[in-house]
Design a protein around this motif. Structure first.
Motif, PDB file in Angstrom:
ATOM      1  N   HIS A  72     -16.734  -3.560  -0.930  1.00  0.00           N
ATOM      2  CA  HIS A  72     -16.477  -4.585   0.080  1.00  0.00           C
ATOM      3  C   HIS A  72     -16.788  -5.969  -0.481  1.00  0.00           C
ATOM      4  CE1 HIS A  72     -20.779  -3.871   0.484  1.00  0.00           C
ATOM      5  NE2 HIS A  72     -20.855  -5.091   0.973  1.00  0.00           N
ATOM      6  N   MET A  80     -10.188  -2.505  -1.029  1.00  0.00           N
ATOM      7  CA  MET A  80     -11.001  -3.254  -0.078  1.00  0.00           C
ATOM      8  C   MET A  80     -10.463  -3.039   1.332  1.00  0.00           C
ATOM      9  SD  MET A  80     -11.727  -6.931  -1.871  1.00  0.00           S
ATOM     10  CE  MET A  80     -13.171  -7.232  -0.843  1.00  0.00           C
ATOM     11  N   VAL A 126      -2.006  -2.647   3.410  1.00  0.00           N
ATOM     12  CA  VAL A 126      -1.315  -3.799   3.996  1.00  0.00           C
ATOM     13  C   VAL A 126      -1.010  -4.872   2.963  1.00  0.00           C
ATOM     14  CG1 VAL A 126      -2.177  -3.485   6.336  1.00  0.00           C
ATOM     15  CG2 VAL A 126      -3.518  -4.833   4.721  1.00  0.00           C
ATOM     16  N   ASP A 127      -1.641  -4.780   1.796  1.00  0.00           N
ATOM     17  CA  ASP A 127      -1.367  -5.814   0.795  1.00  0.00           C
ATOM     18  C   ASP A 127      -1.968  -5.387  -0.537  1.00  0.00           C
ATOM     19  OD1 ASP A 127      -0.267  -8.114  -0.116  1.00  0.00           O
ATOM     20  OD2 ASP A 127      -1.372  -9.453   1.213  1.00  0.00           O
ATOM     21  N   SER A 128      -1.554  -6.068  -1.589  1.00  0.00           N
ATOM     22  CA  SER A 128      -2.078  -5.784  -2.912  1.00  0.00           C
ATOM     23  C   SER A 128      -1.952  -7.039  -3.755  1.00  0.00           C
ATOM     24  CB  SER A 128      -1.278  -4.639  -3.545  1.00  0.00           C
ATOM     25  OG  SER A 128      -1.505  -4.580  -4.930  1.00  0.00           O
ATOM     26  N   VAL A 176       3.743  -4.707   4.643  1.00  0.00           N
ATOM     27  CA  VAL A 176       3.187  -5.934   5.230  1.00  0.00           C
ATOM     28  C   VAL A 176       3.738  -6.109   6.632  1.00  0.00           C
ATOM     29  CG1 VAL A 176       3.179  -8.434   5.073  1.00  0.00           C
ATOM     30  CG2 VAL A 176       2.792  -7.060   3.041  1.00  0.00           C
ATOM     31  N   VAL A 177       2.813  -6.316   7.571  1.00  0.00           N
ATOM     32  CA  VAL A 177       3.257  -6.439   8.967  1.00  0.00           C
ATOM     33  C   VAL A 177       3.455  -7.893   9.339  1.00  0.00           C
ATOM     34  CG1 VAL A 177       2.249  -4.290   9.770  1.00  0.00           C
ATOM     35  CG2 VAL A 177       0.828  -6.330   9.625  1.00  0.00           C
ATOM     36  N   ARG A 222      -6.064  -1.298   5.906  1.00  0.00           N
ATOM     37  CA  ARG A 222      -6.442  -1.583   7.297  1.00  0.00           C
ATOM     38  C   ARG A 222      -5.907  -0.439   8.143  1.00  0.00           C
ATOM     39  NH1 ARG A 222      -3.340  -6.114   9.491  1.00  0.00           N
ATOM     40  NH2 ARG A 222      -4.479  -7.508   8.110  1.00  0.00           N
ATOM     41  N   ASP A 223      -6.787   0.177   8.924  1.00  0.00           N
ATOM     42  CA  ASP A 223      -6.393   1.298   9.786  1.00  0.00           C
ATOM     43  C   ASP A 223      -5.655   2.378   8.995  1.00  0.00           C
ATOM     44  OD1 ASP A 223      -7.481  -0.121  11.916  1.00  0.00           O
ATOM     45  OD2 ASP A 223      -5.566  -1.096  12.360  1.00  0.00           O
ATOM     46  N   PHE A 268      -5.568  -3.626  -0.304  1.00  0.00           N
ATOM     47  CA  PHE A 268      -6.230  -3.829   0.984  1.00  0.00           C
ATOM     48  C   PHE A 268      -5.791  -2.749   1.960  1.00  0.00           C
ATOM     49  CE2 PHE A 268      -6.022  -7.959  -1.006  1.00  0.00           C
ATOM     50  CZ  PHE A 268      -7.289  -8.454  -0.802  1.00  0.00           C
TER      51      PHE A 268
END
Lengths: 203, 242
Positions: free
Chosen positions: B204, B42, B224-226, B241-242, B219-220, B217
């Motif tokens: 989505h 996603m 960034v996550d799961s 993860v930021v 992003r750019d 997930f």
């Protein structure tokens, strides 16, 4: 959720005693909102006090007393079915409050707050979907009334979780737009009415 | 996840264009998909979801890192060998335009096998078995324009997993369907993965992603996550993860 109304609705079907009321309630809602038996007995006692139910006879050999609806109780149930659930007095939503604060308190990584919540909600949605798949595998055809009731409750939880993820997506998109095109006319929020110079633009 | 490793992306990057106009679609993506596992991807528009799928299926080449399908590093394979690997091991299911309109269901499903040199009779037998697995054997002689959208997607899943194919890459496969039919298609995909296939699903829709074992997930171009709890996912979480 009105336990009182739910118990009245169950008693409208047939007279029964407290422990069975609890079992019926939990079976029909898939155990999503567990009741303790003390809560059921307290509620039934209040219903009896208010003239909505009365004992259907003497206690059985195990000391259990069944209750049935009075005429006032029947009217109360009929009124409940006809009335919409009140959405005006919405309960406080901790997530909405948390994000509203996150976007206004300096130094909070809002995107991370959103992502953390989205992951947790997706996990919850995965659990619900597994339950739904299991329910579908168990009774693919001609599910009985209790199965349909459980599926209906599950779908309600799935829709809620899905809506939350969509709202979080929306929040993220809003934040991205804000970052790329800051609004020109923001409302300056004075920290104190007598210190207007402290008003600042939220970032 | 104890199943056989079917797909591995190792530090994969994909940059479109060069210099000042370069666009980074994927950056350092590392992930595994095992047999028996359905993984959903996603992320917002432009996050790299479809690029990830195309790179995973060998339709697009990464500009950095390596992609392994069934143990083969696809960067080491030349044109014909790569095409053969794709035909034998990978199936795609898109939102629409999955099936060739002039072929019946069974001809559509048998096509990759016939292209791979299988005898027509054997290919048809395997195609019929694949249609049986997605519960639409009665559609064998029907043309796509005589099928519903949900039936077409079932046939597409059958084609994606016919013969030795074990990896299905699905890009918004329920996008053109109503919610009930879409869910039925997801249920079929889930069943095929439970039976040993490996699936990578781009969507989505959270409701559809929730059928997966793991949701990633993007992003750019970065994971960034799961929602996963595997060791790989935990590593990714710690690193990304930021």
């Amino acid at each position: 959720m009105s336990v009182k109304s739910a118990l009245l609705a169950l008693l409208a079907q047939e007279p029964t005693y407290g422990a069975r009321l609890r079992a019926e309630f939990e079976a029909r809602t898939g155990g999503t909102w567990p009741l303790n038996v003390g809560q059921v007995y307290t509620t039934v006692a209040r219903l009896e006090r208010d003239g909505l139910v009365k004992a259907a006879g003497a206690a059985d050999e195990e000391g259990r007393i069944s209750y049935r609806l009075t005429e006032a109780g029947r009217r109360e149930v009929a009124q409940w079915w006809l009335s919409p659930v009140d959405r005006d007095s919405a309960p406080r939503d901790e997530l909405a409050i948390k994000l509203a604060l996150a976007v206004t308190v300096p130094g909070v990584d809002v995107r991370q707050v959103v992502q953390t919540q989205r992951t947790a909600t997706l996990r919850h949605l995965q659990d619900l979907t597994r339950l739904k798949k299991h329910a579908g595998d168990q009774a693919p055809d001609g599910a009985g009334g209790a199965d349909i009731a459980w599926l209906l409750v599950l779908e309600n939880l799935i829709f809620s979780a899905e809506a939350e993820v969509r709202w979080l997506d929306h929040v993220e998109a809003m934040l991205a737009r804000e970052a790329s095109e800051p609004r020109r006319h923001r409302m300056d929020v004075p920290v104190a009415s007598d210190d207007i110079t402290l008003g600042r633009t939220a970032r | 996840m104890s199943g056989e490793l079917i797909l591995r992306l190792d530090d994969v990057s994909r940059v479109h264009g060069e210099g000042a106009t370069a666009v980074r679609a994927l950056a350092g993506v590392t992930m595994d998909v095992h047999a028996g596992e359905l993984v959903a991807v996603m992320g917002p528009s432009g996050s790299g979801k479809s690029t990830l799928l195309n790179v995973a299926g060998g339709l697009d080449a990464p500009t950095g890192g390596r992609v392994f399908i069934a143990g083969w590093c696809i960067g080491d394979l030349k044109g014909d060998a790569l095409a053969r690997l794709r035909r034998r091991r990978v199936g795609f299911v898109f939102q629409d335009l999955n099936l060739i309109p002039s072929l019946t269901a069974i001809e559509n499903v048998a096509l990759p096998l016939e292209l791979d040199g299988r005898r027509v009779r054997e290919a048809r037998r395997m195609a019929r078995a694949a249609l049986q697995l997605v519960s639409v054997p009665e559609l064998a002689d029907r043309f796509p324009d005589k099928m519903s959208g949900g039936q077409q997607q079932r046939v597409a899943i059958a084609r994606a997993l016919v013969g030795d194919r074990r990896l299905v890459l699905a890009d918004e496969p329920t996008g053109a369907l109503d919610s009930h039919t879409g869910e039925e298609v997801l249920r079929v995909l889930r069943e095929r993965c439970d039976a040993g296939a490996a699936g990578l699903l781009v969507t989505h829709e959270a409701r559809h992603a929730a059928w997966a074992d793991r949701v990633i997930f993007l992003r750019d171009g970065v994971i960034v996550d799961s929602t996963g709890t595997s060791a790989v996912a935990e590593t990714l979480l710690g690193a990304a993860v930021v």
